[in-house]
Scaffold this motif. Structure first.
Motif, PDB file in Angstrom:
ATOM      1  N   ASP A  78       0.616  -1.365  -0.178  1.00  0.00           N
ATOM      2  CA  ASP A  78      -0.247   0.176  -0.006  1.00  0.00           C
ATOM      3  C   ASP A  78       0.825   1.202   0.095  1.00  0.00           C
ATOM      4  O   ASP A  78       1.530   1.510   1.064  1.00  0.00           O
ATOM      5  CB  ASP A  78      -0.761  -0.021   1.294  1.00  0.00           C
ATOM      6  N   GLY A  79       0.581   2.083  -1.054  1.00  0.00           N
ATOM      7  CA  GLY A  79       1.543   3.271  -1.117  1.00  0.00           C
ATOM      8  C   GLY A  79       3.093   3.320  -1.182  1.00  0.00           C
ATOM      9  O   GLY A  79       3.745   2.407  -1.452  1.00  0.00           O
ATOM     10  N   LEU A  80       3.765   4.039  -0.301  1.00  0.00           N
ATOM     11  CA  LEU A  80       5.122   4.024   0.201  1.00  0.00           C
ATOM     12  C   LEU A  80       5.581   2.807   0.852  1.00  0.00           C
ATOM     13  O   LEU A  80       6.809   2.715   1.076  1.00  0.00           O
ATOM     14  CB  LEU A  80       5.444   5.483   1.067  1.00  0.00           C
ATOM     15  N   ALA A  81       4.641   2.097   1.393  1.00  0.00           N
ATOM     16  CA  ALA A  81       5.226   0.809   2.017  1.00  0.00           C
ATOM     17  C   ALA A  81       5.839   0.059   0.929  1.00  0.00           C
ATOM     18  O   ALA A  81       6.587  -1.056   1.714  1.00  0.00           O
ATOM     19  CB  ALA A  81       3.982  -0.033   2.701  1.00  0.00           C
ATOM     20  N   ALA A  82       5.829   0.061  -0.173  1.00  0.00           N
ATOM     21  CA  ALA A  82       6.546  -0.663  -1.187  1.00  0.00           C
ATOM     22  C   ALA A  82       8.039  -0.369  -1.082  1.00  0.00           C
ATOM     23  O   ALA A  82       8.732  -1.290  -1.840  1.00  0.00           O
ATOM     24  CB  ALA A  82       5.828  -0.290  -2.540  1.00  0.00           C
ATOM     25  N   ILE A  83       8.304   0.700  -0.627  1.00  0.00           N
ATOM     26  CA  ILE A  83       9.913   0.994  -0.282  1.00  0.00           C
ATOM     27  C   ILE A  83      10.566   0.372   0.666  1.00  0.00           C
ATOM     28  O   ILE A  83       9.962   0.573   1.903  1.00  0.00           O
ATOM     29  CB  ILE A  83       9.836   2.747  -0.039  1.00  0.00           C
ATOM     30  N   GLN A  84      11.484  -0.157   0.381  1.00  0.00           N
ATOM     31  CA  GLN A  84      12.403  -0.591   1.436  1.00  0.00           C
ATOM     32  C   GLN A  84      13.701   0.331   1.783  1.00  0.00           C
ATOM     33  O   GLN A  84      14.340   1.036   0.681  1.00  0.00           O
ATOM     34  CB  GLN A  84      12.791  -2.036   1.395  1.00  0.00           C
ATOM     35  N   ALA A  85      14.387   0.152   2.900  1.00  0.00           N
ATOM     36  CA  ALA A  85      15.503   0.956   3.169  1.00  0.00           C
ATOM     37  C   ALA A  85      16.611   0.616   2.265  1.00  0.00           C
ATOM     38  O   ALA A  85      17.321   1.602   1.543  1.00  0.00           O
ATOM     39  CB  ALA A  85      15.816   0.932   4.607  1.00  0.00           C
ATOM     40  N   ASP A  86      16.898  -0.564   1.925  1.00  0.00           N
ATOM     41  CA  ASP A  86      17.929  -0.849   0.994  1.00  0.00           C
ATOM     42  C   ASP A  86      17.753  -0.533  -0.510  1.00  0.00           C
ATOM     43  O   ASP A  86      18.570  -0.781  -1.378  1.00  0.00           O
ATOM     44  CB  ASP A  86      18.258  -2.222   1.551  1.00  0.00           C
ATOM     45  N   ASP A  87      16.533  -0.091  -0.732  1.00  0.00           N
ATOM     46  CA  ASP A  87      16.223   0.157  -2.113  1.00  0.00           C
ATOM     47  C   ASP A  87      17.053   1.512  -2.400  1.00  0.00           C
ATOM     48  O   ASP A  87      17.227   1.997  -3.659  1.00  0.00           O
ATOM     49  CB  ASP A  87      14.656   0.528  -2.377  1.00  0.00           C
ATOM     50  N   ARG A  88      17.306   2.177  -1.205  1.00  0.00           N
ATOM     51  CA  ARG A  88      17.908   3.683  -1.695  1.00  0.00           C
ATOM     52  C   ARG A  88      17.170   4.401  -2.542  1.00  0.00           C
ATOM     53  O   ARG A  88      17.849   4.929  -3.636  1.00  0.00           O
ATOM     54  CB  ARG A  88      19.449   3.481  -1.880  1.00  0.00           C
ATOM     55  N   ILE A  89      15.855   4.683  -2.651  1.00  0.00           N
ATOM     56  CA  ILE A  89      15.126   5.411  -3.529  1.00  0.00           C
ATOM     57  C   ILE A  89      15.447   7.070  -3.554  1.00  0.00           C
ATOM     58  O   ILE A  89      15.447   7.515  -2.280  1.00  0.00           O
ATOM     59  CB  ILE A  89      13.530   5.174  -3.241  1.00  0.00           C
ATOM     60  N   ASP A  90      15.658   7.525  -4.647  1.00  0.00           N
ATOM     61  CA  ASP A  90      15.725   8.916  -4.455  1.00  0.00           C
ATOM     62  C   ASP A  90      14.632   9.799  -5.362  1.00  0.00           C
ATOM     63  O   ASP A  90      14.468  11.155  -5.446  1.00  0.00           O
ATOM     64  CB  ASP A  90      17.088   9.396  -4.961  1.00  0.00           C
ATOM     65  N   THR A  91      14.030   9.019  -6.081  1.00  0.00           N
ATOM     66  CA  THR A  91      12.948   9.743  -7.013  1.00  0.00           C
ATOM     67  C   THR A  91      11.712   8.945  -6.826  1.00  0.00           C
ATOM     68  O   THR A  91      11.674   7.469  -6.820  1.00  0.00           O
ATOM     69  CB  THR A  91      13.441   9.760  -8.422  1.00  0.00           C
ATOM     70  N   ILE A  92      10.445   9.596  -6.547  1.00  0.00           N
ATOM     71  CA  ILE A  92       9.095   8.812  -6.323  1.00  0.00           C
ATOM     72  C   ILE A  92       8.233   9.465  -7.624  1.00  0.00           C
ATOM     73  O   ILE A  92       8.321  10.849  -7.687  1.00  0.00           O
ATOM     74  CB  ILE A  92       8.715   8.952  -5.152  1.00  0.00           C
ATOM     75  N   THR A  93       7.557   8.539  -8.335  1.00  0.00           N
ATOM     76  CA  THR A  93       6.604   9.037  -9.112  1.00  0.00           C
ATOM     77  C   THR A  93       5.243   8.370  -8.715  1.00  0.00           C
ATOM     78  O   THR A  93       5.145   7.300  -8.312  1.00  0.00           O
ATOM     79  CB  THR A  93       6.852   8.451 -10.515  1.00  0.00           C
ATOM     80  N   ILE A  94       4.266   9.146  -8.595  1.00  0.00           N
ATOM     81  CA  ILE A  94       2.834   8.805  -8.529  1.00  0.00           C
ATOM     82  C   ILE A  94       1.822   9.440  -9.471  1.00  0.00           C
ATOM     83  O   ILE A  94       1.820  10.846  -9.607  1.00  0.00           O
ATOM     84  CB  ILE A  94       2.347   9.079  -7.272  1.00  0.00           C
ATOM     85  N   ALA A  95       1.368   8.647 -10.587  1.00  0.00           N
ATOM     86  CA  ALA A  95       0.571   9.134 -11.472  1.00  0.00           C
ATOM     87  C   ALA A  95      -0.490   8.453 -11.923  1.00  0.00           C
ATOM     88  O   ALA A  95      -1.032   7.213 -11.398  1.00  0.00           O
ATOM     89  CB  ALA A  95       1.422   9.022 -12.875  1.00  0.00           C
ATOM     90  N   GLY A  96      -1.591   9.393 -12.171  1.00  0.00           N
ATOM     91  CA  GLY A  96      -2.900   8.438 -12.529  1.00  0.00           C
ATOM     92  C   GLY A  96      -3.934   8.389 -11.316  1.00  0.00           C
ATOM     93  O   GLY A  96      -4.722   7.491 -11.425  1.00  0.00           O
ATOM     94  N   MET A  97      -3.734   9.287 -10.301  1.00  0.00           N
ATOM     95  CA  MET A  97      -4.624   9.243  -9.184  1.00  0.00           C
ATOM     96  C   MET A  97      -5.230  10.817  -9.050  1.00  0.00           C
ATOM     97  O   MET A  97      -4.724  11.644  -9.631  1.00  0.00           O
ATOM     98  CB  MET A  97      -3.842   8.671  -8.010  1.00  0.00           C
ATOM     99  N   GLY A  98      -6.145  10.766  -8.088  1.00  0.00           N
ATOM    100  CA  GLY A  98      -6.548  11.814  -7.880  1.00  0.00           C
ATOM    101  C   GLY A  98      -5.689  12.684  -6.719  1.00  0.00           C
ATOM    102  O   GLY A  98      -4.900  12.000  -6.041  1.00  0.00           O
ATOM    103  N   GLY A  99      -5.693  13.926  -6.614  1.00  0.00           N
ATOM    104  CA  GLY A  99      -4.696  14.858  -5.887  1.00  0.00           C
ATOM    105  C   GLY A  99      -4.871  14.538  -4.484  1.00  0.00           C
ATOM    106  O   GLY A  99      -3.950  14.455  -3.706  1.00  0.00           O
ATOM    107  N   THR A 100      -6.312  14.183  -3.931  1.00  0.00           N
ATOM    108  CA  THR A 100      -6.399  13.923  -2.547  1.00  0.00           C
ATOM    109  C   THR A 100      -5.542  12.520  -2.041  1.00  0.00           C
ATOM    110  O   THR A 100      -5.222  12.572  -1.069  1.00  0.00           O
ATOM    111  CB  THR A 100      -7.925  13.911  -2.189  1.00  0.00           C
TER     112      THR A 100
END
Length: 231
Positions: A78-100
Protein backbone atom coordinates in the motif's frame (compact mmCIF):
# COMPACT_ATOMS: atom_id res chain seq x y z
CA UNK A 1 0.52 1.64 -24.91
CA UNK A 2 3.43 -0.49 -23.76
CA UNK A 3 6.90 -0.03 -22.27
CA UNK A 4 8.28 0.99 -25.66
CA UNK A 5 5.46 3.38 -26.48
CA UNK A 6 4.24 5.40 -23.52
CA UNK A 7 1.17 7.60 -23.57
CA UNK A 8 1.90 11.33 -23.83
CA UNK A 9 1.02 11.70 -20.13
CA UNK A 10 3.50 9.06 -18.95
CA UNK A 11 6.15 10.18 -21.44
CA UNK A 12 6.04 13.65 -19.90
CA UNK A 13 6.27 12.16 -16.38
CA UNK A 14 9.25 10.10 -17.56
CA UNK A 15 10.99 13.22 -18.85
CA UNK A 16 11.31 14.55 -15.28
CA UNK A 17 13.00 11.40 -13.90
CA UNK A 18 16.71 12.19 -13.46
CA UNK A 19 19.28 10.13 -15.33
CA UNK A 20 20.54 7.29 -13.13
CA UNK A 21 17.67 7.59 -10.65
CA UNK A 22 16.69 4.94 -8.15
CA UNK A 23 12.95 5.36 -8.41
CA UNK A 24 9.74 4.07 -6.89
CA UNK A 25 6.69 4.16 -9.14
CA UNK A 26 3.67 4.00 -6.84
CA UNK A 27 0.50 2.68 -8.46
CA UNK A 28 2.62 1.30 -11.29
CA UNK A 29 -0.08 -0.86 -12.94
CA UNK A 30 1.76 -2.65 -15.78
CA UNK A 31 5.08 -1.03 -14.76
CA UNK A 32 5.24 0.62 -18.18
CA UNK A 33 6.87 3.78 -16.81
CA UNK A 34 9.83 2.20 -14.98
CA UNK A 35 10.17 -0.43 -17.72
CA UNK A 36 10.43 2.26 -20.39
CA UNK A 37 13.07 4.12 -18.39
CA UNK A 38 15.03 0.91 -17.72
CA UNK A 39 14.93 -0.17 -21.38
CA UNK A 40 16.37 3.21 -22.33
CA UNK A 41 19.10 3.12 -19.69
CA UNK A 42 17.67 6.11 -17.84
CA UNK A 43 17.43 4.59 -14.36
CA UNK A 44 19.67 2.51 -12.15
CA UNK A 45 16.91 0.75 -10.23
CA UNK A 46 13.16 0.86 -9.69
CA UNK A 47 10.41 -0.41 -7.45
CA UNK A 48 7.02 -0.88 -9.09
CA UNK A 49 4.50 -0.67 -6.27
CA UNK A 50 0.88 -1.82 -6.53
CA UNK A 51 -1.74 -2.24 -3.82
CA UNK A 52 -4.10 -4.37 -5.95
CA UNK A 53 -3.18 -7.97 -6.78
CA UNK A 54 -4.27 -7.87 -10.44
CA UNK A 55 -2.18 -4.83 -11.44
CA UNK A 56 0.71 -6.16 -9.34
CA UNK A 57 0.62 -9.42 -11.32
CA UNK A 58 0.50 -7.40 -14.56
CA UNK A 59 3.60 -5.50 -13.48
CA UNK A 60 5.45 -8.67 -12.47
CA UNK A 61 4.61 -10.29 -15.81
CA UNK A 62 5.73 -7.23 -17.80
CA UNK A 63 9.02 -7.01 -15.91
CA UNK A 64 9.77 -10.71 -16.40
CA UNK A 65 8.80 -10.66 -20.07
CA UNK A 66 11.14 -7.74 -20.72
CA UNK A 67 13.91 -9.42 -18.70
CA UNK A 68 14.19 -6.47 -16.37
CA UNK A 69 14.15 -8.47 -13.13
CA UNK A 70 17.63 -7.24 -12.25
CA UNK A 71 16.53 -3.58 -12.48
CA UNK A 72 12.86 -3.44 -11.42
CA UNK A 73 11.33 -5.03 -8.33
CA UNK A 74 7.52 -5.42 -8.31
CA UNK A 75 6.04 -5.04 -4.82
CA UNK A 76 2.51 -5.72 -3.59
CA UNK A 77 2.08 -3.01 -0.96
CA UNK A 78 0.00 0.00 0.00
CA UNK A 79 1.53 3.28 -1.16
CA UNK A 80 5.04 4.06 0.07
CA UNK A 81 5.10 0.80 2.06
CA UNK A 82 6.47 -0.66 -1.19
CA UNK A 83 9.77 1.12 -0.46
CA UNK A 84 12.42 -0.61 1.63
CA UNK A 85 15.48 1.04 3.17
CA UNK A 86 17.99 -0.89 1.06
CA UNK A 87 16.26 0.29 -2.14
CA UNK A 88 17.93 3.70 -1.60
CA UNK A 89 15.13 5.42 -3.50
CA UNK A 90 15.85 9.01 -4.55
CA UNK A 91 12.92 9.64 -6.91
CA UNK A 92 9.22 8.86 -6.50
CA UNK A 93 6.58 8.97 -9.22
CA UNK A 94 2.85 8.80 -8.49
CA UNK A 95 0.71 9.15 -11.61
CA UNK A 96 -2.89 8.65 -12.60
CA UNK A 97 -4.61 9.26 -9.25
CA UNK A 98 -6.64 12.03 -7.69
CA UNK A 99 -4.76 14.72 -5.81
CA UNK A 100 -6.40 13.88 -2.50
CA UNK A 101 -5.23 10.26 -2.77
CA UNK A 102 -1.71 11.30 -3.76
CA UNK A 103 -1.49 13.58 -0.72
CA UNK A 104 -2.84 10.78 1.48
CA UNK A 105 -0.22 8.34 0.19
CA UNK A 106 2.60 10.80 0.87
CA UNK A 107 1.29 11.68 4.33
CA UNK A 108 0.86 8.06 5.41
CA UNK A 109 4.58 7.18 5.25
CA UNK A 110 6.60 10.38 5.45
CA UNK A 111 9.58 8.51 6.89
CA UNK A 112 9.92 6.77 3.52
CA UNK A 113 10.68 10.15 1.97
CA UNK A 114 14.02 10.43 3.77
CA UNK A 115 16.70 10.55 1.09
CA UNK A 116 14.21 11.24 -1.68
CA UNK A 117 15.36 14.15 -3.84
CA UNK A 118 12.43 14.46 -6.25
CA UNK A 119 8.70 13.82 -6.35
CA UNK A 120 7.01 13.66 -9.75
CA UNK A 121 3.27 13.73 -9.19
CA UNK A 122 0.54 13.56 -11.80
CA UNK A 123 -2.91 14.17 -10.32
CA UNK A 124 -5.87 13.61 -12.63
CA UNK A 125 -7.88 16.04 -10.49
CA UNK A 126 -7.27 17.94 -7.27
CA UNK A 127 -3.85 19.39 -7.95
CA UNK A 128 -4.56 21.93 -5.22
CA UNK A 129 -4.58 19.16 -2.60
CA UNK A 130 -1.13 18.05 -3.78
CA UNK A 131 0.28 21.58 -3.61
CA UNK A 132 -1.14 22.10 -0.13
CA UNK A 133 0.63 18.95 1.08
CA UNK A 134 3.89 19.96 -0.60
CA UNK A 135 3.80 23.40 1.01
CA UNK A 136 2.97 22.01 4.46
CA UNK A 137 5.86 19.54 4.24
CA UNK A 138 8.53 21.83 2.73
CA UNK A 139 8.62 20.35 -0.76
CA UNK A 140 9.16 23.18 -3.22
CA UNK A 141 7.60 22.98 -6.67
CA UNK A 142 10.32 23.09 -9.31
CA UNK A 143 8.25 22.57 -12.47
CA UNK A 144 4.66 22.12 -13.56
CA UNK A 145 2.98 21.09 -16.76
CA UNK A 146 -0.59 20.74 -17.99
CA UNK A 147 -1.52 18.61 -20.98
CA UNK A 148 -4.53 17.14 -22.72
CA UNK A 149 -4.75 13.56 -23.91
CA UNK A 150 -7.83 11.61 -25.03
CA UNK A 151 -10.15 14.40 -23.88
CA UNK A 152 -8.68 14.39 -20.37
CA UNK A 153 -6.54 17.14 -18.86
CA UNK A 154 -3.64 16.21 -16.61
CA UNK A 155 -1.27 18.20 -14.43
CA UNK A 156 2.30 17.21 -13.64
CA UNK A 157 3.93 18.65 -10.50
CA UNK A 158 7.64 18.21 -9.82
CA UNK A 159 8.88 19.01 -6.31
CA UNK A 160 12.12 18.81 -4.35
CA UNK A 161 12.78 19.17 -0.60
CA UNK A 162 13.77 22.65 0.52
CA UNK A 163 15.53 23.86 3.65
CA UNK A 164 14.90 27.45 2.59
CA UNK A 165 11.52 28.88 3.66
CA UNK A 166 9.03 29.47 0.86
CA UNK A 167 5.30 29.93 0.51
CA UNK A 168 2.46 29.91 -2.02
CA UNK A 169 -0.59 32.13 -1.96
CA UNK A 170 -4.14 30.81 -2.45
CA UNK A 171 -4.06 31.45 -6.18
CA UNK A 172 -0.76 29.61 -6.62
CA UNK A 173 -2.05 26.65 -4.61
CA UNK A 174 -5.21 26.44 -6.67
CA UNK A 175 -3.79 26.96 -10.15
CA UNK A 176 -0.09 26.19 -9.76
CA UNK A 177 2.73 28.77 -9.43
CA UNK A 178 4.30 27.74 -12.77
CA UNK A 179 1.05 27.06 -14.61
CA UNK A 180 -0.14 30.59 -13.82
CA UNK A 181 2.79 31.94 -15.85
CA UNK A 182 2.15 29.70 -18.85
CA UNK A 183 -0.37 30.36 -21.58
CA UNK A 184 -1.53 26.81 -22.25
CA UNK A 185 -4.78 25.93 -24.07
CA UNK A 186 -5.23 22.89 -21.81
CA UNK A 187 -5.03 25.12 -18.74
CA UNK A 188 -7.78 27.41 -20.04
CA UNK A 189 -9.92 24.45 -21.06
CA UNK A 190 -9.54 22.88 -17.61
CA UNK A 191 -10.69 25.99 -15.76
CA UNK A 192 -13.44 26.93 -18.20
CA UNK A 193 -14.90 23.48 -17.57
CA UNK A 194 -14.58 24.06 -13.82
CA UNK A 195 -16.40 27.37 -14.19
CA UNK A 196 -19.29 25.59 -15.88
CA UNK A 197 -19.44 22.93 -13.16
CA UNK A 198 -19.49 25.52 -10.40
CA UNK A 199 -22.17 27.58 -12.14
CA UNK A 200 -24.38 24.49 -12.40
CA UNK A 201 -23.73 23.71 -8.72
CA UNK A 202 -24.73 27.25 -7.69
CA UNK A 203 -27.93 27.06 -9.69
CA UNK A 204 -28.82 23.76 -8.06
CA UNK A 205 -28.10 25.09 -4.55
CA UNK A 206 -30.25 28.15 -5.16
CA UNK A 207 -33.20 25.88 -5.95
CA UNK A 208 -33.04 24.26 -2.50
CA UNK A 209 -35.78 24.99 0.05
CA UNK A 210 -33.08 26.50 2.27
CA UNK A 211 -30.19 27.59 0.00
CA UNK A 212 -26.75 27.23 1.65
CA UNK A 213 -25.81 30.90 1.45
CA UNK A 214 -22.25 30.48 2.74
CA UNK A 215 -21.51 27.66 0.29
CA UNK A 216 -22.94 29.65 -2.61
CA UNK A 217 -20.73 32.63 -1.70
CA UNK A 218 -17.70 30.32 -1.52
CA UNK A 219 -18.41 29.02 -5.01
CA UNK A 220 -18.92 32.56 -6.29
CA UNK A 221 -15.55 33.62 -4.86
CA UNK A 222 -13.89 30.67 -6.59
CA UNK A 223 -15.58 31.54 -9.87
CA UNK A 224 -14.35 35.11 -9.56
CA UNK A 225 -10.80 33.89 -9.00
CA UNK A 226 -10.98 31.59 -12.02
CA UNK A 227 -12.33 34.39 -14.20
CA UNK A 228 -9.50 36.69 -13.11
CA UNK A 229 -6.91 34.05 -14.03
CA UNK A 230 -8.23 33.01 -17.44
CA UNK A 231 -9.48 36.41 -18.64
Amino acid sequence: MDANHLSLRLARVASYVPKGARMADIGSDHAYLPAHLALNGQIEYAVAGEVVKGPFENAAHEIKQLQLDNVIQPRLADGLAAIQADDRIDTITIAGMGGTLIAKILAADTQKLAGVKRLILQPNVGGERVREWLLANQWQIMAEEVLEEDDHIYEIIVAEPSIVPFTYNDRELKFGPFLLKQDQPAFRKEWLAELEREQVAIEQMKKAAHPPVAKIKEFEREMQMINEVIK
